[in-house]
Scaffold this motif. Sequence first.
Motif, PDB file in Angstrom:
ATOM      1  N   ARG A   1      18.120 -19.976 -15.030  1.00 43.79           N
ATOM      2  CA  ARG A   1      17.196 -20.681 -14.123  1.00 43.79           C
ATOM      3  C   ARG A   1      18.386 -22.227 -14.019  1.00 43.79           C
ATOM      4  O   ARG A   1      18.783 -23.097 -13.127  1.00 43.79           O
ATOM      5  CB  ARG A   1      16.034 -21.309 -14.644  1.00 43.79           C
ATOM      6  N   ASP A   2      19.288 -22.705 -14.752  1.00 42.60           N
ATOM      7  CA  ASP A   2      19.831 -23.756 -15.384  1.00 42.60           C
ATOM      8  C   ASP A   2      20.952 -23.500 -15.037  1.00 42.60           C
ATOM      9  O   ASP A   2      21.847 -22.972 -15.987  1.00 42.60           O
ATOM     10  CB  ASP A   2      19.324 -24.534 -16.694  1.00 42.60           C
TER      11      ASP A   2
ATOM     12  N   GLN B   1      20.169 -19.551  -7.340  1.00 40.98           N
ATOM     13  CA  GLN B   1      19.332 -19.183  -7.960  1.00 40.98           C
ATOM     14  C   GLN B   1      18.036 -19.713  -8.271  1.00 40.98           C
ATOM     15  O   GLN B   1      17.337 -19.472  -9.198  1.00 40.98           O
ATOM     16  CB  GLN B   1      20.714 -20.382  -9.303  1.00 40.98           C
TER      17      GLN B   1
ATOM     18  N   TYR C   1      13.496 -13.748 -11.563  1.00 42.36           N
ATOM     19  CA  TYR C   1      13.325 -13.024 -12.980  1.00 42.36           C
ATOM     20  C   TYR C   1      13.154 -12.724 -13.821  1.00 42.36           C
ATOM     21  O   TYR C   1      11.765 -12.338 -13.454  1.00 42.36           O
ATOM     22  CB  TYR C   1      13.542 -14.347 -14.179  1.00 42.36           C
TER      23      TYR C   1
ATOM     24  N   GLN D   1      16.366 -19.072 -22.459  1.00 43.13           N
ATOM     25  CA  GLN D   1      15.568 -19.771 -21.778  1.00 43.13           C
ATOM     26  C   GLN D   1      13.568 -19.579 -21.979  1.00 43.13           C
ATOM     27  O   GLN D   1      12.662 -19.814 -21.622  1.00 43.13           O
ATOM     28  CB  GLN D   1      15.846 -19.154 -20.234  1.00 43.13           C
TER      29      GLN D   1
END
Lengths: 342, 342, 342, 342
Positions: free
Chosen positions: B104-105, B123, B128, B217
Amino acid sequence: MTQKIAILGASGYTGAELVRLIATHPGMEIVALSADRKAGQSMAEVFPFLRHLDLPRLQKIDEIDFSGVDLAFCALPHATTQVVVSALPRDLKIVDLSADFRLRDVAEYEKWYGQPHTAPDLQAEAVYGLTEFYRDEIRTARLVAGTGCNAATGQFALRPLIEAGVIDLDRILIDLKAGVSGAGRSLKENLLHAELSGGTHSYSAGGKHRHLGEFDQEFSAIAGRPVRVQFTPHLLPMNRGILASVYVEGDPARIHETLAARYADERFIEVLPFGAAPSTRDIAGSNFCHIGVLGDRIAGRALVVAVLDNLTKGSSGQAIQNANLMLGLDEAAGLMLAPVFP
Amino acid sequence: MTQKIAILGASGYTGAELVRLIATHPGMEIVALSADRKAGQSMAEVFPFLRHLDLPRLQKIDEIDFSGVDLAFCALPHATTQVVVSALPRDLKIVDLSADFRLRDVAEYEKWYGQPHTAPDLQAEAVYGLTEFYRDEIRTARLVAGTGCNAATGQFALRPLIEAGVIDLDRILIDLKAGVSGAGRSLKENLLHAELSGGTHSYSAGGKHRHLGEFDQEFSAIAGRPVRVQFTPHLLPMNRGILASVYVEGDPARIHETLAARYADERFIEVLPFGAAPSTRDIAGSNFCHIGVLGDRIAGRALVVAVLDNLTKGSSGQAIQNANLMLGLDEAAGLMLAPVFP
Amino acid sequence: MTQKIAILGASGYTGAELVRLIATHPGMEIVALSADRKAGQSMAEVFPFLRHLDLPRLQKIDEIDFSGVDLAFCALPHATTQVVVSALPRDLKIVDLSADFRLRDVAEYEKWYGQPHTAPDLQAEAVYGLTEFYRDEIRTARLVAGTGCNAATGQFALRPLIEAGVIDLDRILIDLKAGVSGAGRSLKENLLHAELSGGTHSYSAGGKHRHLGEFDQEFSAIAGRPVRVQFTPHLLPMNRGILASVYVEGDPARIHETLAARYADERFIEVLPFGAAPSTRDIAGSNFCHIGVLGDRIAGRALVVAVLDNLTKGSSGQAIQNANLMLGLDEAAGLMLAPVFP
Amino acid sequence: MTQKIAILGASGYTGAELVRLIATHPGMEIVALSADRKAGQSMAEVFPFLRHLDLPRLQKIDEIDFSGVDLAFCALPHATTQVVVSALPRDLKIVDLSADFRLRDVAEYEKWYGQPHTAPDLQAEAVYGLTEFYRDEIRTARLVAGTGCNAATGQFALRPLIEAGVIDLDRILIDLKAGVSGAGRSLKENLLHAELSGGTHSYSAGGKHRHLGEFDQEFSAIAGRPVRVQFTPHLLPMNRGILASVYVEGDPARIHETLAARYADERFIEVLPFGAAPSTRDIAGSNFCHIGVLGDRIAGRALVVAVLDNLTKGSSGQAIQNANLMLGLDEAAGLMLAPVFP
């Protein structure tokens, strides 16, 4: 309507393969599983790869109530099978995976298996289970005898050629490469990973392998005269698959045409373009058989290569294909699973 | 109504596995296949094991008409994927199997993959794809990012334990054994049969494997504070399968209860009885994950072992499971194939 | 002068490996071979790979005349070994490859092997056979007890670290990957090629593996206080080789220096450059042990990876190395064979 | 006095195998190693399994000072070899492992290898390196051409039979099973572990394999008239080993006697008792060749099965055997290593 299925001898590889295939079969349901020495256990204990399925516990055969069973698969050792099948209800449909009912002449059975046949009446009733060639008889049969896995592979390559008269019947040589699951779950030193992996050897060479009985019976019947082939199997470090390199004398192009024409409408048999060679990797885990034809630099010689999965098209898949016919289902029901690669 | 499917990147192993699974999927039909360097070829040429299927020829991506496509699977290399997905219609449902939308980052992406992320807007949109934990978001997502196969295995073992607070977060160690198909169809010396068979070695050891980005994450998000695990993968001479030996500190019985409770209703995740150890052989070729929990002679230490097939539950099977949700189909449609054993 | 050698238990893998190595040993000659159940057969019948050698026939142990024998290797099952060794001449040099004389405290033997030790006097005399650490005692010993193959691998990685005090003694974890020949020629379903190839599973997990007895004994003796490690072996589809992934806490650079310094003069132990990971393929068929040390992204954690061939450095090669010392030969005589790759 | 050896092309499998064998050879010392693209690297970097040896660094060929070199092994690709050998000192002894000097008629070379021969003068000088049949010529040769590994296997089975006139020359069929190291370190999809393991296929079938050139040359020369055999190789999931199933017509007992008599004094060739079938596992890693003869149920047909290790007896071991002769050493020096089993 779902057909009720019993599997006798569910603790071996062909028994487990039947369960694997029926797991996603739209028209069959397993209602009984037998394994004499493991009676009382769950299939998840014997074969953990089946633990996601809701299956009946393993029983002894005489504990099974066959009244609600539509068809029984019998995946027991030869000799034992004759005794067991003789004791089953006379109206129960049976697909047998052993060698006990493959040879129409019980004298041939005695010759190849070293003991007298004890159920010649059942033998008389049995239909040889090579689906693509005995489809009509199988549809109406009560007892179908599954073929040997090596015998099936060789026949897919050769039957149409013998029938069409395009090869020399006295010069047929089958050099076969077999995966190890064909030997079953037997505890033998030479089947240990440490001894089998990474190498190869021939076995039952020199005209001794029992599947020769089937070749003799079938090829002679087609030809209308005795046909004797040479046949040497080799054991390979692979779990599934048979590759038969079949050397014949005849015109390669005509041989290819004959096979391509014969199998054009068969859903499980794929004849590759002329000159292409098949691989066992391309049929593993499936009911498909691939056949390739190649010429040679020596005129009049040809190589036919046939591959199939011994546990599927060579035994349990064939058995379900036959059962589908016997039960009035689509012949391919539950059998269109794609091969697993890599 | 059958859903129309495109597969971008059909000449690799995950692409072929998608085709294998969709071949018997009751609600999906493949209408387009891409493979840039092999455009024009048939799938039978690239993967002969699929020759029994009636499939569209391979095309270049920009030749595909997406107007009739309900969902596209994208099985392309990372980095390439961002570019390709950016150019696809904005309303096309996409399940991506690459690493490009997992983190995500985007700074984490740059850290682990060594290059800037070029599609941060996509993104932001991506969900996910670990189905059992992101089911609701996946159902309504347009773009789902498939997980790393190793990352999936470790998370199935650990997520419920971190969430339940039953293990020490600073003492998590994942020793993983991976089959070779996870490396894809790359031509590298150490992936040759001659060099890979019959031996083993670790790779990307010492905290360098990219799937650590996913562990960081996800575990940190669950715990609400940074969690850093140790993770060492080893390459094994097996084609399919991952076995993660996850060493944790906590009460083994409670760990088992936590996992058993969490997965009781999951169709693809089987928690074995306490003390039983799973095998990769029991899930090969299937979408199942088996998890075992064992205690140790040292009090307060436990071993959680999770196994799955990297090509199926670890990538292409997971992708179809997600697609089923996105398309309103039964989550398990086409995925109940039994493992292939032996 | 050539030393006269007897091998008791020559029909198993470690017995055969002794013969393989002695075949090109410049200072040893085999004068007697025993195998009770196969007495009367030639080695060529039991192990055709040895057919080029001129070897004595297999005998029963009590048929052997030990008067001309300089040293006997004993490669028999545990428990049996105690009985056999007790009956051998009291002045015969013996290198035992079983587990019977590895644990100095016979109570530990009973604990791990489930039965009382019946030859505590012989145990008192036995020297633990990890050559690189018991060299002086071995040189003068009459009875040397070969180590467990897993136990040897773990000790090569850990002994110098414990001795130097550079790791946390309460945080040692050994995740081990073992080739199948370590299980011997036992006829078990899970050792069949069909079931072992292509997959992996852990075994004796949870602090139950018998080689823990050796780890406890040796590590505690070095540390001067009880040391208990975690140890999980996994069975891999490879015939030869062990890879031990040893997770420790300490400074990685110092750990590497400690191992490199300790083994600088050892001919069979190679410490790789810092950060390099060894492979079992690089030692297969040889008496070498490769050790790699890697750091982690988490400070203070390190991974030590040790590989050796279980049949050679882990048992029969070690045995010959010890016998060389006992017989006054060069320690490396007959053992410099290069690994076999690929 | 130790002979000084150079190995040109040391980064391939046959080069590495030469190093492995010379490592324990009592009369040879490696003084130069070449690998053009890896010049400057150590052998330990290219082949870590050789890291225990003290070896010269890899160089480019033109950097080597041949003045102190007694014999060079040339393990380079065909075509390249001609160019390289032409530039070497004219008095340097050379054992070549490529295909470049195997065919005495350069027109045959052009036919099978698809390009003109550029060094016909060197070809005229070259001796065909099948040691057991060209021993006297090899002893005095300057340039010896190593045979193809498949070609060697077939010839060991057939040469004595053709010479003795005990088989039908128009009915010779060689079905060969080859391990994957024979394909070298080539990066091809079908040599990847994921694609090669667990299956088999034929290759270069239909009279196209280049080793047919050697069969034609040698068998015709012995027979004094053209002899053309059928030859189909199959690739197997094993790293080392070739098994040739050679089907012939003739009296099986006489065939066995002929082979047994011919090889009675050969140290590396073992003829098994009549009816016994050899296994590749029994020669892996060694310079031995095992030959078995079996009859068939069809009178006048026989199966000769020959096995050898393609990297040893089929190439690098053969090369050293020839070098031993050329250097006046014992022919078997350094080559009596026992096979590695399991």
